[in-house]
Enzyme design. Structure first.
Site, short mmCIF file in Angstrom:
data_model
loop_
_atom_site.label_atom_id
_atom_site.label_comp_id
_atom_site.label_asym_id
_atom_site.label_seq_id
_atom_site.Cartn_x
_atom_site.Cartn_y
_atom_site.Cartn_z
N ASP A 160 17.53 18.02 3.62
CA ASP A 160 17.19 17.80 2.21
C ASP A 160 16.00 18.70 1.89
OD1 ASP A 160 14.91 16.48 3.13
OD2 ASP A 160 15.66 14.47 2.69
N SER A 180 8.32 9.95 7.96
CA SER A 180 9.78 10.10 7.91
C SER A 180 10.35 11.06 8.94
CB SER A 180 10.22 10.57 6.51
OG SER A 180 9.60 11.80 6.19
N HIS A 221 13.16 17.44 4.76
CA HIS A 221 13.43 17.10 6.16
C HIS A 221 14.36 18.09 6.85
CE1 HIS A 221 12.37 13.30 4.05
NE2 HIS A 221 11.56 13.21 5.09
#
EC number: 3.1.1.-
Length: 360
Positions: free
Chosen positions: A334, A42, A337
């Site tokens: 978040d 990600s 991340h």
């Protein structure tokens, strides 16, 4: 009074200066690589997880992408650009790197490179089975389809020249620990020592790099682990950690893994004729920002901007979540991340390193 000789000389000087300026400007905007090819998780997934229906790790909903030009979520796990886009921009390749699974990719997008990464993926296949992400070991299959498309556009010879000279970014590993080894007791029984599990993950990484080489990749940037113990979600996992300090043992795990990786990569390069493999250090830049936040404009480093910032990520960070207004002051967007501001600093550090690597 202007004579014809004076006018001719003036025109000559002007033309020469303009030509020099244009050449200088062109040199500054010339891409340092013909294309960028991205594999991993990600931290570099630009939207491939928008398309497989089974994964829950998606960022195609607000507030993700809130600071992108169109303020619209498109699968990037941050408020704006992620590392993939930032490094591609700094190297003058393109502004945004599209996901390979995006429908209707143009020929130009294919020629200048795409992203094969998938949020939730790891080098350990067990990690991706848990998250339903596209396994790192499966991503070369997409790459093979990409090569076929590229060859149909530019021909076999030029396609392989592009791939040979492309910057290949490989960024994965954290999920193998925070979503797998630290959380799955059966996996810890199989690998009772964290060092043993690290060796297993690194062997998978090594095989992956060798597979990319067999497909034509020669210039490969391989990312290490961040300070995993400083991720907000990891601090939250320790319920007694009321003061929200970094988990030193997990940071030590990251350091040990990175030391092993830095030792492994030169050996891998030596075994692959014509390859150039560069270690991408994200640990030190992250620690620098964590230890000196005000120097980089950060006011919050222990929680994310989305929701409480302690746990929210993916579907838990959504339209109903509260949102900080000063996103550039948050190290994390978040609970896992980084924010675009954080990615920018890491991109600056690696841009300098990559340019030095090219000259070596």
């Amino acid at each position: 009074m202007w004579t014809s000789k004076t006018i001719s000389f003036t025109l000559f000087i002007t033309t020469t200066l303009l030509g020099s300026c244009n050449a200088s400007a062109k040199a500054k905007t010339q891409p340092l690589f013909p294309a960028i090819l991205i594999f991993g998780d990600s931290t570099v997934d630009t939207g491939n997880n928008n398309y497989p229906s089974q994964t829950i790790f998606r960022a195609k909903h607000v507030p993700y992408g809130i600071d992108l030009p169109n303020h619209s979520p498109n699968g990037r796990f941050s408020n704006g650009k992620i590392f993939s886009d930032i490094i591609a921009t700094k190297l003058n390749i393109k502004q945004f790197v599209p996901p390979f699974l995006q429908p209707n990719l143009t020929d130009q997008e294919i020629v200048t490179g795409v992203c094969f990464a998938s949020a939730g993926a790891g080098y350990d296949d067990q990690t991706s089975l848990t998250t339903q992400a596209i396994r790192v070991s499966e991503q070369p299959n997409m790459f093979k389809s990409y090569i076929a498309r590229l060859k149909s556009i530019v021909g076999d010879k030029k396609a392989m020249k592009i791939i040979n000279n492309a910057l290949v970014v490989v960024s994965a590993g954290p999920n193998d620990f925070i979503l797998n080894y630290y959380e799955v007791p059966s996996w810890r029984r199989m690998y009772p020592s964290i060092s043993d599990y690290q060796d297993f993950v690194l062997s998978r990484l090594n095989n992956f790099v060798k597979e990319l080489y067999s497909l034509g990749c020669r210039k490969i940037l391989v990312g290490g682990l961040p300070p995993m113990g400083c991720l907000p979600i990891q601090m939250t996992a320790q319920f007694r950690n009321v003061l929200r300090f970094c988990l030193e043992q997990e940071n030590r795990d990251s350091v040990l893994y990175n030391q092993k990786l830095q030792k492994l990569l030169p050996q891998t390069q030596a075994s692959l004729t014509g390859s150039k493999i560069l270690y991408s250090d994200v640990y030190d830049p992250m620690m620098e920002m964590l230890q000196n936040p005000s120097k980089y404009g950060f006011k919050e480093t222990t929680r994310g901007c989305c929701g409480t910032g302690f746990l929210e990520t993916s579907f838990m960070c959504n339209a109903y979540s509260s949102m900080c207004q000063n996103r550039s002051e948050f190290l994390f967007f978040d609970s896992i991340h980084p924010s675009e501001a954080t990615y920018n600093y890491i991109g600056n550090v690696l841009d300098t390193k990559i340019r030095g690597w090219l000259k070596a």
